[in-house]
Design a protein around this motif. Sequence first.
Motif, PDB file in Angstrom:
ATOM      1  N   SER A 166     -43.895  59.196 -14.319  1.00 11.39           N
ATOM      2  CA  SER A 166     -43.374  57.855 -14.570  1.00 11.39           C
ATOM      3  C   SER A 166     -41.966  57.739 -13.995  1.00 11.39           C
ATOM      4  CB  SER A 166     -43.315  57.552 -16.072  1.00 11.39           C
ATOM      5  OG  SER A 166     -44.606  57.544 -16.641  1.00 11.39           O
ATOM      6  N   LEU A 167     -41.709  56.604 -13.354  1.00  9.06           N
ATOM      7  CA  LEU A 167     -40.392  56.305 -12.797  1.00  9.06           C
ATOM      8  C   LEU A 167     -39.772  55.066 -13.439  1.00  9.06           C
ATOM      9  CD1 LEU A 167     -41.141  56.979  -9.014  1.00  9.06           C
ATOM     10  CD2 LEU A 167     -39.453  58.190 -10.372  1.00  9.06           C
ATOM     11  N   TYR A 168     -40.416  54.572 -14.500  1.00 11.19           N
ATOM     12  CA  TYR A 168     -39.994  53.285 -15.046  1.00 11.19           C
ATOM     13  C   TYR A 168     -38.538  53.209 -15.527  1.00 11.19           C
ATOM     14  CZ  TYR A 168     -40.811  55.076 -19.802  1.00 11.19           C
ATOM     15  OH  TYR A 168     -40.751  55.796 -20.971  1.00 11.19           O
ATOM     16  N   PRO A 169     -37.910  54.308 -16.010  1.00 11.49           N
ATOM     17  CA  PRO A 169     -36.500  54.164 -16.395  1.00 11.49           C
ATOM     18  C   PRO A 169     -35.619  53.758 -15.203  1.00 11.49           C
ATOM     19  CG  PRO A 169     -37.420  56.154 -17.352  1.00 11.49           C
ATOM     20  CD  PRO A 169     -38.421  55.653 -16.360  1.00 11.49           C
ATOM     21  N   TYR A 170     -35.962  54.288 -14.032  1.00 13.54           N
ATOM     22  CA  TYR A 170     -35.224  53.946 -12.828  1.00 13.54           C
ATOM     23  C   TYR A 170     -35.584  52.545 -12.333  1.00 13.54           C
ATOM     24  CZ  TYR A 170     -34.822  59.035 -12.877  1.00 13.54           C
ATOM     25  OH  TYR A 170     -34.602  60.333 -13.253  1.00 13.54           O
ATOM     26  N   ILE A 171     -36.859  52.219 -12.392  1.00 14.11           N
ATOM     27  CA  ILE A 171     -37.325  50.932 -11.868  1.00 14.11           C
ATOM     28  C   ILE A 171     -36.814  49.777 -12.713  1.00 14.11           C
ATOM     29  CG2 ILE A 171     -39.370  49.526 -11.399  1.00 14.11           C
ATOM     30  CD1 ILE A 171     -40.844  52.280 -10.992  1.00 14.11           C
ATOM     31  N   ILE A 172     -36.936  49.889 -14.014  1.00 14.55           N
ATOM     32  CA  ILE A 172     -36.485  48.798 -14.894  1.00 14.55           C
ATOM     33  C   ILE A 172     -34.983  48.600 -14.791  1.00 14.55           C
ATOM     34  CG2 ILE A 172     -36.213  48.139 -17.320  1.00 14.55           C
ATOM     35  CD1 ILE A 172     -39.012  49.311 -17.824  1.00 14.55           C
ATOM     36  N   SER A 173     -34.224  49.693 -14.720  1.00 15.54           N
ATOM     37  CA  SER A 173     -32.775  49.556 -14.581  1.00 15.54           C
ATOM     38  C   SER A 173     -32.413  49.012 -13.204  1.00 15.54           C
ATOM     39  CB  SER A 173     -32.078  50.896 -14.824  1.00 15.54           C
ATOM     40  OG  SER A 173     -32.397  51.851 -13.839  1.00 15.54           O
ATOM     41  N   ALA A 174     -33.155  49.414 -12.169  1.00 20.91           N
ATOM     42  CA  ALA A 174     -32.903  48.895 -10.822  1.00 20.91           C
ATOM     43  C   ALA A 174     -33.127  47.388 -10.786  1.00 20.91           C
ATOM     44  CB  ALA A 174     -33.814  49.586  -9.811  1.00 20.91           C
ATOM     45  N   ASP A 175     -34.217  46.937 -11.393  1.00 23.33           N
ATOM     46  CA  ASP A 175     -34.527  45.508 -11.417  1.00 23.33           C
ATOM     47  C   ASP A 175     -33.477  44.737 -12.218  1.00 23.33           C
ATOM     48  OD1 ASP A 175     -36.074  43.278 -10.789  1.00 23.33           O
ATOM     49  OD2 ASP A 175     -37.206  43.399 -12.654  1.00 23.33           O
ATOM     50  N   TYR A 176     -33.079  45.297 -13.340  1.00 19.90           N
ATOM     51  CA  TYR A 176     -32.094  44.635 -14.201  1.00 19.90           C
ATOM     52  C   TYR A 176     -30.756  44.461 -13.479  1.00 19.90           C
ATOM     53  CZ  TYR A 176     -28.773  43.978 -18.035  1.00 19.90           C
ATOM     54  OH  TYR A 176     -27.766  43.504 -18.856  1.00 19.90           O
ATOM     55  N   TYR A 177     -30.247  45.529 -12.886  1.00 17.99           N
ATOM     56  CA  TYR A 177     -28.938  45.444 -12.245  1.00 17.99           C
ATOM     57  C   TYR A 177     -28.990  44.718 -10.908  1.00 17.99           C
ATOM     58  CZ  TYR A 177     -27.087  48.205 -16.005  1.00 17.99           C
ATOM     59  OH  TYR A 177     -26.707  48.616 -17.270  1.00 17.99           O
ATOM     60  N   PHE A 178     -30.146  44.743 -10.256  1.00 15.73           N
ATOM     61  CA  PHE A 178     -30.312  43.910  -9.056  1.00 15.73           C
ATOM     62  C   PHE A 178     -30.169  42.442  -9.427  1.00 15.73           C
ATOM     63  CE2 PHE A 178     -32.931  41.330  -6.220  1.00 15.73           C
ATOM     64  CZ  PHE A 178     -32.452  41.720  -4.976  1.00 15.73           C
ATOM     65  N   ASN A 179     -30.828  42.040 -10.512  1.00 13.04           N
ATOM     66  CA  ASN A 179     -30.738  40.645 -10.961  1.00 13.04           C
ATOM     67  C   ASN A 179     -29.333  40.296 -11.437  1.00 13.04           C
ATOM     68  OD1 ASN A 179     -33.480  40.316 -10.463  1.00 13.04           O
ATOM     69  ND2 ASN A 179     -34.079  40.804 -12.555  1.00 13.04           N
ATOM     70  N   GLN A 180     -28.650  41.261 -12.045  1.00 10.68           N
ATOM     71  CA  GLN A 180     -27.322  41.024 -12.590  1.00 10.68           C
ATOM     72  C   GLN A 180     -26.247  40.934 -11.516  1.00 10.68           C
ATOM     73  OE1 GLN A 180     -26.047  40.922 -16.025  1.00 10.68           O
ATOM     74  NE2 GLN A 180     -28.178  40.391 -16.417  1.00 10.68           N
ATOM     75  N   LYS A 181     -26.377  41.726 -10.449  1.00  9.24           N
ATOM     76  CA  LYS A 181     -25.244  41.904  -9.546  1.00  9.24           C
ATOM     77  C   LYS A 181     -25.465  41.535  -8.081  1.00  9.24           C
ATOM     78  CE  LYS A 181     -23.582  45.679 -12.471  1.00  9.24           C
ATOM     79  NZ  LYS A 181     -22.787  44.797 -13.341  1.00  9.24           N
ATOM     80  N   SER A 182     -26.674  41.440  -7.613  1.00 18.86           N
ATOM     81  CA  SER A 182     -26.882  41.187  -6.186  1.00 18.86           C
ATOM     82  C   SER A 182     -26.253  39.870  -5.738  1.00 18.86           C
ATOM     83  CB  SER A 182     -28.378  41.207  -5.847  1.00 18.86           C
ATOM     84  OG  SER A 182     -29.083  40.219  -6.584  1.00 18.86           O
ATOM     85  N   HIS A 183     -26.274  38.867  -6.614  1.00 17.26           N
ATOM     86  CA  HIS A 183     -25.702  37.568  -6.242  1.00 17.26           C
ATOM     87  C   HIS A 183     -24.180  37.541  -6.330  1.00 17.26           C
ATOM     88  CE1 HIS A 183     -25.910  37.413 -10.631  1.00 17.26           C
ATOM     89  NE2 HIS A 183     -24.970  36.494 -10.589  1.00 17.26           N
ATOM     90  N   LYS A 184     -23.571  38.612  -6.856  1.00 16.69           N
ATOM     91  CA  LYS A 184     -22.114  38.669  -7.014  1.00 16.69           C
ATOM     92  C   LYS A 184     -21.414  39.355  -5.847  1.00 16.69           C
ATOM     93  CE  LYS A 184     -20.620  39.427 -11.254  1.00 16.69           C
ATOM     94  NZ  LYS A 184     -20.435  40.080 -12.585  1.00 16.69           N
ATOM     95  N   MET A 185     -22.170  39.767  -4.831  1.00 23.14           N
ATOM     96  CA  MET A 185     -21.568  40.460  -3.696  1.00 23.14           C
ATOM     97  C   MET A 185     -20.488  39.635  -2.985  1.00 23.14           C
ATOM     98  SD  MET A 185     -22.676  43.478  -3.778  1.00 23.14           S
ATOM     99  CE  MET A 185     -23.890  44.247  -4.849  1.00 23.14           C
ATOM    100  N   PRO A 186     -20.652  38.314  -2.833  1.00 26.60           N
ATOM    101  CA  PRO A 186     -19.561  37.541  -2.214  1.00 26.60           C
ATOM    102  C   PRO A 186     -18.262  37.626  -3.012  1.00 26.60           C
ATOM    103  CG  PRO A 186     -21.597  36.287  -2.140  1.00 26.60           C
ATOM    104  CD  PRO A 186     -21.870  37.477  -3.006  1.00 26.60           C
TER     105      PRO A 186
END
Length: 364
Positions: free
Chosen positions: A240-260
């Motif tokens: 199982s890789l879900y601890p990495y996947i769920i955290s990756a999805d969560y922080y992608f949603n939280q921070k990807s739009h803040k790069m500017p």
Amino acid sequence: MNKILQEAFNQSTYQLTGHGSRNVQVLKDAFDNVDGQLDSDLYGEGKVIENFQDKMAAFLGKEKAVFFPSGTMAQQIALRIWCDEKGLPKVAYHPLSHLEIHEEDGLKELHNIKTILIADETRAIELKDVVSMEESVACLLLELPQREIGGQLPSYETLEDISKYCRKKGIRLHLDGARLLEVLPFYEKTATEVCQLFDSVYLSFYKGIGGIAGAILAGEDKFIAKSKVWKRRYGGDLISLYPYIISADYYFNQKSHKMPLYYENAKELADFYNSCHSVYTLPEVPVSNMFHVHFPYSKEEIEPGLTEVMRKTGVGFINHLRATGESSCYFEVSVGDRYEKVPKDEVKRAFQKLDEWMLNKFPS
């Protein structure tokens, strides 16, 4: 690492770099609103992994994507596939590529792939470096940004020219996009627009966005099918890789739009450093949320000053210094959520104190 410098940084009221401490709370936050009855992935299959892979493939503009526990694994496999496809075990990349200096020669020892180093190590790869290669290669790897030289970037026009040249010559082009999200504001392009220039793409989920670990490798359907076989061979299909996947999805949603925002803050912070006596950044004007801060003095000379200013002002600059010679040193800055939380008056006061210390210590 200097323990006194580390201690001063840890005890400071404000820190100028990163998103925050990499403690267990990072994982707890990611799972806070997750349904406990959600089924985990199982050896690379299941909705939790497949949905995320599809989401990332769409974001990067590629047919398919596969989640890996590490970028090191993903990139070695990508280059092996391209070499096998052409029957030519040779790849080209920058002299300071992660694969060359941080992976214990994994590409060479595990796959017997010869590496061709191109471009001067002080700058990013340009079209002339690719055109002038004396040996044929199966694949060219470009790292955007080039971390070890302060996050420098080639122009977007250069990327287009290199892509056209590689396709004309039958050279596969792979993107080491560990920090791809961070360069999009500078290029003023979407991830899809940048990735369309490349045959395969790697994206990290712990660097810029602050996840736990893990990476995505994306490309055409046939390429990804082969990469899944290699992932199994590498032992990357954990039960199982879900601890990495769920955290990756969560922080992608939280921070990807803040790069500017991070990008603009990085430029502001670099201005503060460049205003200090005998301090300069590379690049002078950042092209992403990261840059390097250089001092023309030894690590042993600079550490006491940084420690003293951090203790007096409560503003943490950094927790480590790296020597580049007997009389030079630097540290890396990566701007994230922390910087925005530091009162501007406190930032200005800290840099005034740093400037004063540098002037007193090194008046000439």
